[in-house]
Structures are given as C-alpha cells and as structure tokens.
Design an enzyme around this catalytic site. Structure first.
Site, PDB file in Angstrom:
ATOM      1  N   ARG A  49       0.647  -1.301   0.022  1.00  0.00           N
ATOM      2  CA  ARG A  49      -0.025  -0.079  -0.022  1.00  0.00           C
ATOM      3  C   ARG A  49       0.928   1.203   0.109  1.00  0.00           C
ATOM      4  NH1 ARG A  49      -4.252  -0.784   4.365  1.00  0.00           N
ATOM      5  NH2 ARG A  49      -4.067  -2.791   3.344  1.00  0.00           N
ATOM      6  N   LYS A 107      -8.950 -16.634   2.031  1.00  0.00           N
ATOM      7  CA  LYS A 107     -10.030 -17.474   2.157  1.00  0.00           C
ATOM      8  C   LYS A 107     -11.419 -16.691   1.837  1.00  0.00           C
ATOM      9  CE  LYS A 107      -8.381 -16.475   6.409  1.00  0.00           C
ATOM     10  NZ  LYS A 107      -7.018 -16.474   6.951  1.00  0.00           N
ATOM     11  N   LYS A 207     -13.641 -21.264   5.392  1.00  0.00           N
ATOM     12  CA  LYS A 207     -12.980 -22.361   5.361  1.00  0.00           C
ATOM     13  C   LYS A 207     -13.527 -23.556   4.975  1.00  0.00           C
ATOM     14  CE  LYS A 207      -8.998 -20.209   7.822  1.00  0.00           C
ATOM     15  NZ  LYS A 207      -8.445 -19.857   9.128  1.00  0.00           N
ATOM     16  N   GLY A 309      -0.021 -17.827  11.297  1.00  0.00           N
ATOM     17  CA  GLY A 309       1.490 -17.445  11.378  1.00  0.00           C
ATOM     18  C   GLY A 309       2.235 -17.315  10.173  1.00  0.00           C
TER      19      GLY A 309
END
Lengths: 441, 441
Positions: A49, A107, A207, A309
């Site tokens: 950005r 997702k 998911k 993570g």
C-alpha cells in the site's frame, strides 16, 4: 537446475507476516527452489500500500501500483497474500485473465468468488492454487483434491481457526469466562482488535465452504454455511462438558447427507460443539489446527499442525508456488475446480446431530415427565438424563436442573422441542443447548 | 464427464486385499471417477498367479500372462499391487518402457530400485506414483513432494508398520512379553506367518528410505537405512519407559544432519525408541500409522490414519490412479524424482540422540562414580540418574541397578561407553540400551 532455463517471474502482493516470509524464503532458498522447479524463481516486485525503505525488501522491488505489477510481461506467477477481498479479487482476476498462474491465501475471497476465479483460470488454462487458505501449513487442500481423488469423502471436521481455539482452550483450562479469555487472547496478540471475523465464525465458515467445495465436488460459498460463533459459550457450558467427558471446540463441518430417498446433499456448518475427550480433535489446543477427514475407503485420517502465522502460511504458499512454477517450466497444469457433483446444500434443519440441553425447572412432581414428553413428541430420543437440585445462597432448595443428552435428531426437531420446553410453565429457563459431534449415534 | 472422451485403460496386477478393493471401487465408483478424470476408466484385465472363477471378478478379465497384459495397446496405466520385488520389478519396467504410467504400492521394490524405475519413467515421460507404499491411506508422499516443495524438511519420524505397533501397544497395555504379544498378533491376523519383515524392521526401513529420498531430494535405498527390530524389547523396558514418562515405539526416522563444518548429510534409521507420552506419536496405537514432519517454515505437522488394510491402501492407489489418468487426458505429468541435493548418507555412528542405559552393578562404594566416569570420558553428558537396590527372592539385597538417561550424544560415543561399562568389574550386566526420541536435547 539447468542454468539455461528461462527464469520464472514472481510478483508478491502484500508484505504482511506471510508476504515477508515468502520474500525471505524466495531469497534464502533460491538455489534449492531453482533445483526443484528446474528454473530460477525471480522476484519481479512486491505490491504494497505504501512504499517505504524500511520493509526489509530492496526498495526498488516495492510498488504501490499493483495493476502495473501484475500486468508486467516478465511476471509469470502472482502470489496474493494481501488479505481483504478487494482489491485482491480484481488483481487476481487481472492476473488470471492475462495468463498468469495465481497462488493465494485469501479464504474470504475464495469462499465468495470461487466460481469466478476458477472460471478465469480455466479459460486461461493456468493454475489457481490455495493450499494456504485453509489451516496454514497443514496440507489439506492437496490431500483432498489429489490423494483422495479416488475415494468418496463422507465428512470433514476441522478446528481451522486458531483464535477461537486459543480462547476455548483457555476457558477449558482455567474455567475463565468468554470475556476474560478473549481479553487475554487480545493482550497476547492471538485475537485482533476487532475479533468479529474469528469469534463469530466467519473465518471458519469461509474455510468450511472451501473444504466442502473440494471434498464434495460441488460449489459451496460462505453464504451456504450455517454459522454460530463462540460468544455465547459460558464457563457453565464447560462444566457440563466435563461432566459428560467432553470439551467444547469450534468446528467447521462438511458432511454428505443422504435423505430417506437416497438423495445426497452437502451440509456445511460452523458451531461450537461438545467433543468427547477421546476424539482426536479434543486434544488440539491453543493456536493449533487439525482437520479430520472420513472417507469410504481410507477411513479416518487426521492432519495436524500450525494453522496460522507468517512462516507456516508461507510454507504452504511456497509449496503451491513451486508446483505452479514447475508446470510453467515442464508443461501441464494442476487439478482444476471439480464441481460435477452439483449436490444441493442441506438446510441446517435437516442435519442430524446429537444435542445437550440444560434446563432450570421448578421442583415439583411430574416436571421430568412433561419435559421428556416434549422430546418424545418430536421423536427426539433421549440417551442420558440427569436431574439435580438447585439451592440458593442460603442453602435452600429453590428448583432443579435437568440436563438431557439426545441421540441423533434433526436440527428442526430439536429447535421445535426447545421452543416447546421454553413454553412449559414448569421450565424457568433453557440454560444451554449445545450440539455434540464425534460421539457415535 | 464428456462421453466422447477416449477411455483410459487400466491393468491391475495382483488380486489380494488391495487389488480386490481397487477393482471393486473402479466398478462401483465408475461414474464419479470418470467425472473426476474427464474420461471413463476401463479395467482391461487383472493379472493373477492362478486364473479361477471364484475371485469375485469376471473370469474373462483375469489372466496369468502379466507380460501380455502390460503390453496391451489399450492399457494406459498399470496398477501394481502384487507384492514381492519380482516379478513386480520386471512388469513395472516393461510398463514404463512402453510409455504407460504406473501406480504401485511396492515399498520393498521402490526402496531397492527407485533409481532404475524413476529413470525409466523419466525417459518415457510418464508418471510413477506410489502414495500407497508408505502409511497406506495417509497422504505423506504427496504432502512431502508437493505441499512442502517450497520448504526445508528437517526431520520425518513415523510409525509406519502396523504389525510392530500392534505388538508394542499390546506390550505397553498388558505388560506382556514380546513372544506372547507376537503370538497374540499372529492369532488375530495382525502378524504374518513369517513376521521377519515386520519385526526385524525391514518393512519400516524400506519406508524410511522412500521418505528420506523425497524429503531430502537425495536417493536413499533400504541398504542405507540403519535398522534394529523389536525382538529384543522386554517387558522390563516398558517398565523403565513408564518410569520415565515414556512409551516405546518402532520409529522410522529421516533427519538432516549438519556437522561442525556445516556439511549436510541424511540419516535414515529404524529402531525401537522411548517416546515421551506427551509426544503426538506416543498416542498412536494398534494398527494405526502416523508420520510427523518437521520443516523449517511449516513447523511440526502430523499425518494420522490407517496404515494398512485393503480398503485404505486402495484409497491411496486410486488417488494416484485418478491423478495419472487426468494427466493422460489433460496433458502434463506429476512431479518426477528430485535427487539434486545428493546428500551423503550419515553413518549411524555420527547420529546424535539421547539414550537410556540400565545396568546391574555390585552394591559397593564408588560404583556410581566409576560408571559416571565412563560416560564423562567420552563426553556423554548425563541428564538423569537413578540407583536402586536389587533384592533376591529371600528379600536380601544382592546388588544395585543404575539407570542413566543421557543428553544428546553420538551413537559412536555411546557404543564405546557401553563397551567400557561392560568391562568394569563392578558391572554385572548391561540390562538395556534404548534411544529416546522427541524429548528435546
């Protein structure tokens, strides 16, 4: 690696935890990756950005013009790890339409726009990989699409959201309330400032949609997923769970449902559920993820590991990237969207599960009988029942608590039963209703 | 599925438990499989040793002329599930050389002849898939070769032999001796009439070779694998394990070893080892299999499920078959052998692990000190030590038992220490030496 091979150009969109790890591994493992692909992987640019020189990446690789980066002729594969649905959707579609393969961890986007993306990939005959979108480093997409391609998947049940699993594990371990466990999770960085997407089950539902789509060869979107979050789970629910030899987990469940006529449909749903302590998912604690797959021939499989993570997610992204790059160099494509089965989505009302219901009632003759009658009327069969006295602070008996565990019944039958129980004069309140999963009939 | 697609012809070699299930699923799931492949899969024939009409397969599909079956023009993919190294090797080579893709579950063959087979597949530019060769239905080959293709695998540790795991689980649960647990396993059909391949670790070693090859991009054969079976594990070893908070499992371990100069090599080894009860492999009991993979970015992953049996193994075979067939129909090939790393094989002597040593000694002053000195001389650091009196049947103290748990030390240093301990006058016998895995340094 053959030095004469034309390099494969990579664009990475996003430089958060995952993007940073992807860029680091591309650099540090360059030689190994080249040998595995058969040509060097060259990072052409990183879309961010705001371009600044303190991002740990050479500043001339950074650009805020994502459109131009994706359009570059020397970019063959686009890795999208920037997060929200837009502008990721636009960038991915542009990449696919211009014949570039795409690896994404998005997702929310996949659970919403999988059809549009798959179609663009199909038209351009390129790869669209998304192993990192579900359960971080844990391979679940590839096992479902490839390893189980010859089997019939019956059920997928997973703990696929680390934040809620951390909160529920803490509630189970310490007896804490939901609010206090959430506050701790936020303080430790396990929950975001606005935890809605996690605690209300939106992330787990996205998911579930992805897993259901590939497990059942049917297009399932997040809107098709029945969803309850964990905000109403109480410390008392955990006490009840313990008394039943269970714990409580937020599960993403995808299941093949066969009705009386042999008609098959798909149920995809997310809710906190009682899970028996001897079930493999009961032992999955903290920020870990696990997915249990039940298939006709394979039986029960479990996949376990770190679900989030930077580094674990980057591992999944890079696996996809190497596969997409190999296909560029050596020809061929990975598996494409399989939606031939086109199963209907089962509404939650027809889904059979077991239930735990706890009621406060007045302490007079005939109450248990009238409570049991409401279950029986709707053909909800009772497996276990327990009644105990409730005493006030002065030690006086002021009523009773009835806890009922049912056999499998449809959600519709159970909902009607709960409404009817609430209307009984003798019932002062319905304290909790929890589904139970993984415990047989 | 498009009805106009040319069918993909399949030959199945072998009609044991796995072959029978493969043939059954090919028939029963024909429509689904065709939709997933994009063309029908047609069974051209089944190779068996003796043709007879009671095999549950139309007799005109059976043939004992395997060579002719494999050579048929209308056979595109050969599924080899007949077992021993020969004649499987010859049939597979013939198939590959004539341009047919091969799916095999033959771990002994792969662990011996992987180079020869991979080269034949490479020359003919066809697929050679073998997910079923390790851990039955559990996807481990595909996750290692594809999902982790962008990561650096550090270690693979698995319980990949159901027979020995059944025996060791029984010894742990009941306190039974090895001989009695083996007899029970045989009676229940969990052990073969000649159990050598299982109990001496040959089967686990073949699987370790396959896992090490793909995890470390290095050709590793069964001969490269250090191997100890479970025949010497005693009921007393399980008592010692319990006292240490451990159980005993036969592990197949593949590990990247870095020496002082930063030189990397691969250790592949099979032995019974102490495993702490809180390690995920400790809970894998009976005929189940599990593989733990540790990778630099992904962290620790675990894959769990049924490691053997007709249906689970057939699931893995059919997954491979669908992928190979898709490649036939849609173009492209799966990942080929990756051996670019060409790491050296580490001899067992340089491999560092922790050890548990139990000694019977005479009960006089200075014994513990001289025992400890032998460890210290070879720089084997002691983590825990316990000495207790040994009494005879009359209750008289006749000596002592010293149990030592070491920190990590090389196998060579430990072996020298054990020899030296055996030579001490005060040591009457070395009762057991067991490695410990999965317990930190």
């Amino acid at each position: 690696m053959s030095a004469s091979e034309k390099p494969v150009g990579i664009a990475v969109l996003g430089l958060g935890n995952v993007g940073t790890e992807v860029v680091r591994i591309l650099d540090e493992s360059a030689e190994d990756l080249a040998a595995r692909v058969g040509a060097p992987l060259v990072l052409r640019g990183v879309g961010v950005r705001n371009v600044s020189d303190d991002r740990g990446v050479p500043v001339d690789l950074l650009t805020d013009d994502i459109e131009a980066l994706v359009a570059r002729d020397d970019v063959d594969i686009v890795v999208e790890v920037m997060g929200p649905v837009e502008p990721a959707r636009k960038a991915i579609l542009a990449a696919l339409e211009s014949g570039k393969s795409v690896v994404t961890a998005n997702k929310a986007l996949l659970a919403q726009s999988t059809g549009e993306l798959a179609q663009a990939a199909e038209q351009a005959r390129v790869d669209l990989y998304f192993e990192a979108a579900v359960a971080g480093a844990i391979p679940v997409i590839r096992p479902l699409t490839q390893s189980l391609a010859g089997d019939t998947v019956l059920r997928v049940a997973g703990i696929v959201n680390g934040t809620t699993n951390y909160i529920l594990s803490a509630m189970s371990d310490t007896g804490a309330s939901y609010d206090s466990a959430l506050a701790d999770a936020s303080a430790l960085g396990y929950a975001e400032a606005d935890p809605t997407a996690d605690v209300e089950g939106y992330d787990a539902a996205a998911k579930a949609a992805i897993l259901a789509s590939i497990a059942f060869h049917t297009r399932v979107t997040a809107d098709d997923v029945y969803r309850e979050g964990i905000t109403k789970v109480t410390a008392e629910d955990f006490e009840s769970a313990k008394a039943l030899g269970c714990t409580i987990k937020l599960l993403s469940i995808c299941e093949r449902i066969t009705n009386g006529d042999g008609q098959e449909s798909v149920s995809a749903r997310v809710y906190p559920a009682l899970v028996p302590l001897d079930h493999p998912l009961a032992a999955v604690n903290g920020a870990f993820n696990a997915v249990v797959v039940e298939a006709e021939a394979a039986g029960r499989l479990m996949f376990y590991g770190q679900g989030a993570g930077g580094a674990p997610t980057a591992s999944a992204v890079l696996g996809d990237l190497v596969m997409a790059a190999r296909n560029r160099v050596q020809g061929g494509r990975g598996p494409r969207e399989s939606k031939y089965a086109r199963l209907a989505i089962a509404p939650i009302g027809v889904v059979p599960t077991r239930y735990y219901v706890s009621l406060y009632v007045s302490d007079k003759p005939g109450v248990l009988s009238s409570v049991a009658a409401e279950f029986a009327k709707r053909e909800v069969s009772i497996a276990e029942v327990r009644q105990e006295g409730v005493v006030n602070e002065g030690g006086q008996r002021v009523g009773a608590r009835i806890a009922v565990l049912t056999h499998r019944a449809t959600d519709a039958a159970l909902s009607e039963t709960i409404t009817a129980l609430g209307d009984l004069d003798a019932v002062s309140s319905v304290a909790s209703v929890l589904r139970m999963e993984g415990a047989g009939e």
